[in-house]
Enzyme design. Structure first.
Site, PDB file in Angstrom:
ATOM      1  CE  LYS A  45       0.626  10.793   2.527  1.00  0.00           C
ATOM      2  NZ  LYS A  45      -0.818  10.549   2.269  1.00  0.00           N
ATOM      3  CE  LYS A  85       0.861   5.664   7.683  1.00  0.00           C
ATOM      4  NZ  LYS A  85       1.864   4.654   7.313  1.00  0.00           N
ATOM      5  CG  ASP A  86      -5.537   5.538   2.502  1.00  0.00           C
ATOM      6  OD1 ASP A  86      -6.360   5.005   1.740  1.00  0.00           O
ATOM      7  OD2 ASP A  86      -5.082   4.978   3.515  1.00  0.00           O
ATOM      8  CB  SER A  87      -3.545   9.919  -2.306  1.00  0.00           C
ATOM      9  OG  SER A  87      -4.563   9.202  -2.968  1.00  0.00           O
TER      10      SER A  87
END
Length: 461
Positions: free
Chosen positions: A76, A105-107
């Site tokens: 993503k 997880k980080d965006s």
């Protein structure tokens, strides 16, 4: 800015020191999503590669071909994990609560991780992409069990720092010196910016108000306290709530993206003074996040004070807590250092079998003697709280016993590229950092030591 002076935002989060004495290289991160790559590391040390690093060919798991669960790689970008899974579920007509992950997880990154889902044909998922190109699903396999958080070892990071305005030789010199210092004494295991927020760094403040039973204050901090880096329209709305307490009117104008605020406003529109009821409309996980953020703030304060006083974080002194370090990096049993076992414990710490830990406060925390105990009592006194506050008598569903967290860590497999010209910024340099961190540790804590940014927001954190 003197090299020992940290940005104002750091101080607000309890991160009051740098571990290294070398001036930073400055620069910015996340100028492009591809500049911040996060790849999950499974408990058995398999790396879940993104498409940017060869993920199409490299399978992190060989399926057994049977079972009630389908595992897949989720890649993503520009989305958090929960939002990405919700999009997949809605697009394919699946139940969101059938999905599970080992970690979030980080965006603002390109990330790859394993996800499992119950009772779904792999062919339905294989090759799924959303219409915006932010989500890709691949390597779907049948497995007899689901993914749980204990299956995560950590994450591998590949991060580009751009817009460095120093000569190449000076960049290389500073990076080399910081790396040497980190290697000799480790880094403080601070909770990073993601735990608190950067645009609105107040999750810990809301958490403290909830624990104190100050529910109106908690709601007003959530709704009506504007922060300078927010969208001007949102700042105006928050000031409107503060000045008028017109919850119904504010609800009509509040952006749908600010879902927590809208949930609270909706309740207050019907029951105007029911602040605890409004907070309880938020998911329990969100309310617990507020409490966890306050615990994290207190931990950061205690760890900062230890570093300021010159007490080592990579070895124990009398009164310290030392935990067994398990193979997956998590913590086992904890013992108290005393004059009889101190040398033995420090030998084990040096070998990597054990690790110094500090308290993450809760109602079950026992504060020891020694200098660290003194620091913890000082911080609690300054905050004007006792450990009993974590029983949260007015909202017992968010009570917490407390736990431990390592005081120090070393980035694993740390490599730093040579300095290059930055193709995105004229007359600037760039450099690439690559390393692995055990779960619960923050890449931004590593980067802040190298960069020592004057402004956290403009530096991309």
């Amino acid at each position: 800015m003197p090299i020992h002076e940290v940005p104002e935002l750091d101080r607000k989060l309890g991160i009051e020191v740098y571990a290294t004495d070398v001036p930073g290289i400055g620069g910015r991160i996340r100028e492009r999503l591809e500049d911040f790559i996060v790849e999950e590391i499974t408990k058995d040390r398999r790396r879940v590669y993104t498409s940017l690093t060869g993920g199409e060919e490299r399978r992190p798991v060989q399926g057994v071909g049977k079972g009630d669960y389908t595992w897949f790689v989720l890649e993503k970008r520009n989305l958090d994990t929960i939002s990405a899974i919700k999009i997949i579920a809605k697009s394919l007509g699946l139940r969101y609560d059938f999905f599970s992950v080992a970690g979030l997880k980080d965006s603002k990154a390109v990330t790859a991780q394993l996800v499992s889902v119950f009772n779904v044909d792999p062919d339905l998922l294989e090759g799924f992409k959303d219409k915006y190109g932010n989500i890709e699903v691949r390597h779907c396999v049948k497995m007899p069990f689901r993914i749980v958080p204990g299956m995560l070892y950590g994450n591998h990071f590949i991060i580009v720092v751009r817009n460095i305005l120093l000569p190449e030789e000076e960049v290389s010199r500073r990076v080399s010196l910081v790396t040497q210092e980190i290697g000799s004494k480790g880094l403080p295991a601070f909770y990073g910016y993601q735990r608190f927020g950067t645009i609105r760094p107040n999750t810990h403040i809301i958490g403290k108000y909830i624990l104190q039973g100050k529910f109106e204050d908690a709601v007003m901090e959530l709704l009506a306290h504007p922060y300078p880096n927010e969208d001007p329209r949102v700042i105006e709305l928050r000031e409107y709530i503060r000045d008028t307490e017109d919850y119904r009117g504010a609800l009509e104008k509040f952006p749908r993206a600010l879902s927590h605020e809208r949930t609270v406003l909706k309740h207050l529109s019907v029951r105007e003074r029911d602040y605890i009821g409004a907070l309880r409309k938020l998911p329990k996980t969100v309310r617990r996040l507020f409490i966890s953020a306050y615990q994290s703030y207190l931990f950061n304060k205690c760890l900062s004070r230890r570093v300021k006083r010159g007490i080592p974080i990579n070895e124990a002194v009398i009164g310290d807590l030392v935990a067994i370090k398990l193979k997956d990096g998590s913590l086992g049993g904890v013992v108290v250092a005393n004059e009889h076992n101190l040398d033995f414990l420090n030998e084990r710490i040096a070998r990597g079998d054990m690790v110094l830990v500090l308290n993450v406060f809760g109602y079950g925390t026992i504060i020891q003697g020694g200098v660290q105990g003194d620091i913890e009592r000082e911080v609690l006194k300054e905050e004007n709280i006792s450990l009993n506050i974590f029983k949260s008598k007015h909202m017992p569903e968010v009570a917490t016993r407390g736990t431990y967290r390592r005081a120090c860590f070393y980035p694993e497999e740390l490599t730093v590229s040579s300095v290059h010209e930055d193709e995105l910024n004229v007359e600037a340099k760039k450099i690439v950092f690559e390393f692995t961190l055990n779960k619960g540790l923050y890449a931004t804590v590593v980067l802040r030591e190298y960069m020592k940014p004057k402004d956290i927001i403009t530096a991309g954190f």
